[in-house]
Design an enzyme around this catalytic site. Structure first.
Site, PDB file in Angstrom:
ATOM      1  N   LYS A 273       1.172  -1.353   0.368  1.00  0.00           N
ATOM      2  CA  LYS A 273      -0.017  -0.052   0.086  1.00  0.00           C
ATOM      3  C   LYS A 273       1.486   1.422  -0.076  1.00  0.00           C
ATOM      4  CE  LYS A 273      -4.679   0.044   2.266  1.00  0.00           C
ATOM      5  NZ  LYS A 273      -5.398   0.060   3.008  1.00  0.00           N
TER       6      LYS A 273
ATOM      7  N   SER B 249      -9.029   8.225   4.978  1.00  0.00           N
ATOM      8  CA  SER B 249      -7.755   8.929   5.162  1.00  0.00           C
ATOM      9  C   SER B 249      -7.395   9.018   3.955  1.00  0.00           C
ATOM     10  CB  SER B 249      -6.963   8.094   5.266  1.00  0.00           C
ATOM     11  OG  SER B 249      -7.133   7.553   6.531  1.00  0.00           O
TER      12      SER B 249
HETATM   13  P1  ADP Z   1      -7.641   0.293   6.584  1.00  0.00           P
HETATM   14  O1  ADP Z   1      -6.002   0.145   5.831  1.00  0.00           O
HETATM   15  O2  ADP Z   1      -6.660  -1.570   7.667  1.00  0.00           O
HETATM   16  O3  ADP Z   1      -8.461  -0.350   6.675  1.00  0.00           O
HETATM   17  P2  ADP Z   1      -7.764   2.775   8.131  1.00  0.00           P
HETATM   18  O4  ADP Z   1      -6.656   3.418   8.848  1.00  0.00           O
HETATM   19  O5  ADP Z   1      -8.010   2.374   7.112  1.00  0.00           O
HETATM   20  O6  ADP Z   1      -6.843   1.305   7.861  1.00  0.00           O
HETATM   21  O7  ADP Z   1      -8.937   2.257   9.173  1.00  0.00           O
HETATM   22  C1  ADP Z   1      -8.687   1.624  10.152  1.00  0.00           C
HETATM   23  C2  ADP Z   1      -9.878   1.656  10.596  1.00  0.00           C
HETATM   24  O8  ADP Z   1     -10.720   2.079  11.202  1.00  0.00           O
HETATM   25  C3  ADP Z   1     -11.039   0.282   9.613  1.00  0.00           C
HETATM   26  O9  ADP Z   1     -11.686  -0.476  10.560  1.00  0.00           O
HETATM   27  C4  ADP Z   1     -11.646   1.671   9.641  1.00  0.00           C
HETATM   28  O10 ADP Z   1     -12.623   1.248   8.830  1.00  0.00           O
HETATM   29  C5  ADP Z   1     -11.857   2.332  10.544  1.00  0.00           C
HETATM   30  N1  ADP Z   1     -11.957   3.299  10.029  1.00  0.00           N
HETATM   31  C6  ADP Z   1     -11.452   4.984   9.369  1.00  0.00           C
HETATM   32  N2  ADP Z   1     -12.573   5.462   8.681  1.00  0.00           N
HETATM   33  C7  ADP Z   1     -13.125   5.799  10.410  1.00  0.00           C
HETATM   34  C8  ADP Z   1     -14.322   6.061  10.136  1.00  0.00           C
HETATM   35  N3  ADP Z   1     -14.474   7.478  10.156  1.00  0.00           N
HETATM   36  N4  ADP Z   1     -15.029   5.717  11.273  1.00  0.00           N
HETATM   37  C9  ADP Z   1     -14.802   5.331  11.348  1.00  0.00           C
HETATM   38  N5  ADP Z   1     -14.233   3.752  11.499  1.00  0.00           N
HETATM   39  C10 ADP Z   1     -13.582   4.433  10.614  1.00  0.00           C
END
Ligand code: ADP
Length: 159
Positions: free
Chosen positions: A41, A128
């Site tokens: 990634k 993100s």
């Molecule tokens: P990954 O690449 O493992 O998905 P992320 O940093 O994108 O990592 O997300 C980590 C966790 O946080 C995941 O379970 C994702 O669904 C959750 N998450 C991300 N953004 C939000 C949000 N706005 N509200 C709730 N949960 C979130």
């Protein structure tokens, strides 16, 4: 002690992630945010930057720590002797991917469950990748990320 691990890319940490942490830090004795080093990634922030930004953004939560890890999540969970994996859920589209991951991890480590926490409605749209895209195009992301992230994004995008 009830220890849970919240794994993810956190590239960068958003208000959505922090909301999940504020809720779960009241349920568990301790939470470790495990920042995943994923070579497949492409990240905007280095692993060290992501860890630093998280530290600066969660100083109000005294039972939450941050570490980075690479390899298999269940090995990390086993090593930490954690009892749960925390993941956040926004929309139905998150569910399919998250459920598959949870079943996979349950299969590999039957004693540990994944706990899903619903996002606050006002944070459902925050991701993100969305934050990065908006910031790159000059959008105001201050409502979506904590202040240290907003500052670092500006700094990074100036380079
Ligand atoms: P990954 O690449 O493992 O998905 P992320 O940093 O994108 O990592 O997300 C980590 C966790 O946080 C995941 O379970 C994702 O669904 C959750 N998450 C991300 N953004 C939000 C949000 N706005 N509200 C709730 N949960 C979130």
């Amino acid at each position: 002690m009830k220890l849970a691990v919240y794994p993810g890319s956190f590239d960068p940490i958003t208000r959505g992630h922090i909301d999940i942490l504020e809720k779960t830090s009241k349920i568990f004795d301790k939470i470790i945010i495990a920042v995943v080093h994923n070579i497949n990634k492409k990240a905007l922030f280095t692993l060290e930057e992501r860890v630093e930004l998280i530290k600066e953004s969660i100083s109000h939560l005294d039972n939450v720590e941050v570490e980075s890890f690479s390899g298999l999540l269940v090995d990390y969970i086993r090593e930490k002797k954690a009892c749960a994996i925390i993941r956040g859920l926004r929309t139905v589209s998150d569910f399919e991917y998250e459920a598959t991951m949870a079943y996979m991890n349950k299969n590999l480590l039957p004693d540990v469950d994944t706990i899903f926490v619903m996002s606050r409605p006002e944070y459902i749209f925050i991701s993100s990748s969305g934050v990065k895209e908006a910031a790159i195009l000059g959008g105001d992301v201050s409502a979506m990320v904590p202040l240290p992230v907003e500052k670092k994004l500006k700094e990074k995008l100036k380079q």
